[in-house]
Design an enzyme around this catalytic site. Structure first.
Site, short mmCIF file in Angstrom:
data_model
loop_
_atom_site.label_atom_id
_atom_site.label_comp_id
_atom_site.label_asym_id
_atom_site.label_seq_id
_atom_site.Cartn_x
_atom_site.Cartn_y
_atom_site.Cartn_z
N GLU A 76 27.03 -18.23 3.14
CA GLU A 76 27.50 -19.53 2.68
C GLU A 76 27.04 -20.58 3.68
OE1 GLU A 76 31.46 -21.37 0.53
OE2 GLU A 76 31.51 -19.37 1.40
N GLU A 129 40.14 -18.73 7.05
CA GLU A 129 40.04 -19.48 5.79
C GLU A 129 41.37 -19.47 5.04
OE1 GLU A 129 37.28 -19.62 1.74
OE2 GLU A 129 37.12 -17.92 3.11
#
Length: 809
Positions: free
Chosen positions: A516, A781
């Site tokens: 990502e 996260e």
């Protein structure tokens, strides 16, 4: 704080953006002078750069009452207080930030000198030291160089500049030349006279290393920073006077794929876009002592050969074959008869812009704290800290031995690495030894997010002499530090700072380890305030904002939710609104109104896009919402009230911006729009009988309180519901996601309930910040601790430490 726990706090705010006194402060001293936020910059691309200075005094009530700025072409003139380019005269003002240059036109590739004279409250005069700034190439016409590479002169290019859809990708697979091997470019030239000054302007896509006479130029890594190459390309400026010699010289460029030339497996709109084969642009300006000048450019006289990096990919890593190194390839003595002529290739399409923000560098090296041997032939190093960068290993072995390095955030109980959080990224580096004694390897065109490093060898593990961790991030100055007597708070601060560094590699990214590493807006939005307390961020964010503006959809005015990346339509008002929110925060923190003027028109167009989405001033929900929420049965996009709340916030901010810019009509328009949104929002989402908004969750009630949307008569009741939800229904724990965890803390302090914010900040058990930092050295996260363990967004609470615990507002 009500019911507060006593905590001893020590805050350091380093000079740069904040004021502190020294042990020997004089009556008044100018201790730092800045041009475009930087001391003595060498790459200014502003035609009217701004000057700033920092004052220090040991006298209470001391102040600047006037200033005078002098700018000249020589330091001798400035020493005599002669501003032959600009003399501002004595200006009665206390302003010491962002004074625009108003003198004669500046020239490209030139050096200028300046100083400031200030007057104190008693009209006493104080002078700064002489400072300097150098300009880059101010006009597109200054570029004489050609883009060169080993790839074809012409390549497929979609109408929107990249392969946006799968069918375009598949249609072009046979015609696109993709070579994952690095490329070496070289050229020789002669300097016939004594050299006075030499500077090189250079970029290479995806990433480059520059060599002059066999030695690296500069210490930048992963250069240039990622951009949407169809809109903007950054170039670097280096002073190379001392590296040139009178006589024969040689230039060399080593090119890697970076984000420009990714492997086809990653060609997806979400992750990577293919822009073309590797290419470079270079222009070397030389001034001789006899007054003559010479410009060396990248052109068709250059040659190329394959480099020693056999494979390189941002996500998957690289393979470096030391047996394929070409000794002396960037020296003038090298025989390049077997090298091939380069091609003149197409321009990437983007405007060339000077890379004025701090470059990405290896900031420090760390030593492993522990070594495991989970099985024969396997070494696992615990670096003691999760970070972004790579390993630097010194080793000794037989020629052709392959050493494989794998990077991971986690480890199993048996000592083997756990690569789960890497997801599909291979995150592997392979080094093939040349076998001539001690050899040192570190990555060139990729990076990793890791705490653990596994080293194996084939056919056997060679002797490992040393291992270091190279910490890599944008080289912004550390401006703040925080410590207290509470160990949990200190751990949260430590983890936030490391996550901020890990996720600042030329742009604000989400995570450094998996497939990502993208510039998600929401992550940047909630952590921008924390980042500005901890680091000197104005140029970093200014460059990022510029890319966002250029990526705006020309047809609709929509703003993407990821940048740098070509525009792709995606529903996420709460994310794309970060453009407005962060630009305003930049102005609030740094006081530079240019940032508002540069972006106001684009923001107006974006608001027109939101107008088109809204029905009776209500914006439909997208797919993001309060990302990572722990509300029971939460679905992506919830609470559905969130997009309209951002619509309102945007209108309020734009009204403020318009007033500052003197745009009275626009200010009134956005003020009226905000009032209409407020009315519609309360009509649709407020339940007056229960004093709840939307679903009554922590985010649903906290956000309208934060923005002042709640009718005054109901504010305390809504606040009471929020606190009841935290304390009674969730036993002092949060249920918020990315957005709510930032703004709920803000609203609690806003309404004088910092005691509840403190409760959340120091809470133990799941879910809590304590639960996270007791297990990891960076922020995660999700509160569940699944997936990425190096996302900075949950570190948004760090701003609370500075603003509320330390009282810096």
């Amino acid at each position: 704080m009500k019911n507060s726990v006593k905590v001893f706090i020590f805050v350091i705010l380093i000079l740069g953006n904040f004021y502190c006194t020294s042990k020997t402060s004089p009556d008044l001293a100018i201790i730092k002078t800045l041009c475009e936020y930087t001391e003595n910059p060498n790459n200014i691309d502003q035609k009217n750069p701004h000057f700033s200075w920092i004052l220090e005094s040991n006298i209470r009530g001391q102040k600047q009452t006037a200033y005078r700025i002098l700018v000249a072409e020589t330091d001798a003139a400035i020493a005599k207080n002669q501003g032959d380019l600009w003399d501002s005269g004595i200006v009665k003002s206390s302003q010491s930030n962002h004074i625009p240059y108003q003198g004669k036109a500046l020239e490209s590739n030139n050096q200028y000198y300046w100083k400031v004279i200030v007057f104190d409250k008693n009209d006493q005069r104080f002078e700064s030291e002489i400072a300097a700034f150098q300009t880059a190439l101010l006009e597109a016409s200054d570029w004489q160089a050609s883009w060169i590479g080993a790839g074809p002169a012409k390549e497929p290019r979609a109408a929107h500049g990249f392969f946006k859809r799968a069918k375009e990708q598949y249609a072009c697979e046979d015609t696109v030349i993709h070579n994952g091997r690095s490329v070496l470019l070289r050229n020789e030239f002669s300097c016939d006279n004594r050299i006075k000054r030499a500077r090189v302007f250079v970029t290479g896509l995806g990433h480059y290393e520059l060599y002059l006479n066999g030695k690296r130029v500069g210490d930048h890594v992963l250069a240039p920073a990622k951009t949407n190459y169809r809109k903007q390309v950054l170039y670097d400026t280096y002073e190379v006077t001392t590296q040139l010699t009178q006589g024969d010289n040689a230039l060399g460029l080593h090119l890697g794929n970076g984000w420009f030339n990714p492997y086809k497996k990653w060609w997806r709109p979400y992750r990577m876009q293919w822009f073309g084969a590797k290419r470079a642009l270079l222009q070397l300006h030389i001034e001789y002592t006899n007054g003559e000048t010479q410009i060396i450019t990248s052109n068709n006289q250059w040659k190329h050969a394959p480099g020693p990096v056999l494979f390189n990919c941002i996500y998957d890593g690289e393979i470096y074959d030391a047996t394929q190194e070409i000794a002396g390839w960037a020296t003038p003595e090298f025989d390049a008869a077997n090298w091939q002529p380069v091609n003149i290739v197409e321009e990437p399409g983007g405007e060339l812009v000077s890379h004025t923000m701090p470059p990405t560098k290896v900031i420090e090296e760390i030593t492993p704290v522990q070594v495991f041997k989970p099985k024969p032939g396997v070494l696992v190093y615990d670096m003691g800290q999760n970070f972004a960068g790579w390993a630097k290993i010194k080793l000794n072995g037989r020629k052709g031995t392959k050493v494989q390095l794998r990077f991971a955030e986690d480890i199993f109980d048996d000592g083997n690495i756990d690569i789960t959080s890497n997801e599909h990224a291979k995150a592997t580096a392979t080094y093939i030894l040349k076998g001539d004694g001690s050899e040192t390897y570190e990555s060139r065109f990729t990076y990793f997010g890791f705490k653990y490093l596994e080293i194996t060898g084939e056919p056997e593990l060679p002797h490992i002499e040393s291992v270091k961790g190279c910490v890599v991030h944008t080289a912004f100055e550390r401006t703040g530090n925080f410590t207290s007597s509470n160990k949990t708070i200190n751990k949260i601060h430590h983890a936030t700072v490391w996550s901020q560094k890990s996720n600042s590699i030329g742009y604000p990214l989400d995570c450094p380890q998996r497939d990502e590493r993208l510039g998600w807006f929401g992550d940047a939005q909630v952590t921008a305030e924390e980042a500005m307390f901890n680091f000197d961020m104005p140029l970093f964010y200014r460059t990022w904002f510029s890319g966002i503006r250029l990526n705006q959809d020309e047809a609709t005015g929509d703003i993407p939710i990821i940048s740098p990346r070509p525009y792709i339509r995606d529903e996420g008002v709460e994310w794309s609104s970060s453009y407005i929110i962060m630009t305003w925060l930049h102005y609030v923190q740094y006081g530079d109104a240019r940032i508002l003027a540069e972006h106001f028109d684009a923001m107006q167009r974006y608001m027109q896009f939101l107008d088109s989405l809204a029905t009776d001033y209500i914006v439909p929900s997208g797919w993001i919402g309060d990302w990572g929420s722990l509300v029971e049965d939460w679905k992506e996009g919830e609470p559905v009230s969130v997009p309209t709340t951002f619509y309102f916030w945007n209108a309020e901010i734009l009204a403020k911006m318009a007033n500052i810019l003197g745009k009275t009509t626009e200010a009134q328009h956005f003020t009226d729009l905000a009032a209409k949104i407020r009315q519609a929002y309360n009509k649709n989402f407020f339940h007056p009988k229960t004093n709840d908004y939307n679903d009554g969750s922590q985010m649903a009630n906290a956000f309208p309180l934060f923005l002042g949307l709640v009718p005054e008569a109901h504010q305390q009741a809504v606040l009471g519901n929020l606190i009841h939800n935290i304390v009674e229904e969730n036993d002092g724990h949060l249920t918020t996601g990315v957005l709510g965890s930032k703004y709920m803390i803000e609203v609690l302090t806003q309404y004088d309930r910092a005691d509840i914010a403190w409760l959340l900040a120091t809470q133990t058990g799941y879910p809590s910040w304590s639960d996270m930092v007791e297990k990891y050295t960076t922020m995660c996260e999700f509160w569940t601790l699944k997936q990425s363990h190096n996302h900075v967004m949950t570190g948004s609470i760090d701003a609370f430490f500075y603003k509320t615990l330390a009282g810096i507002r």
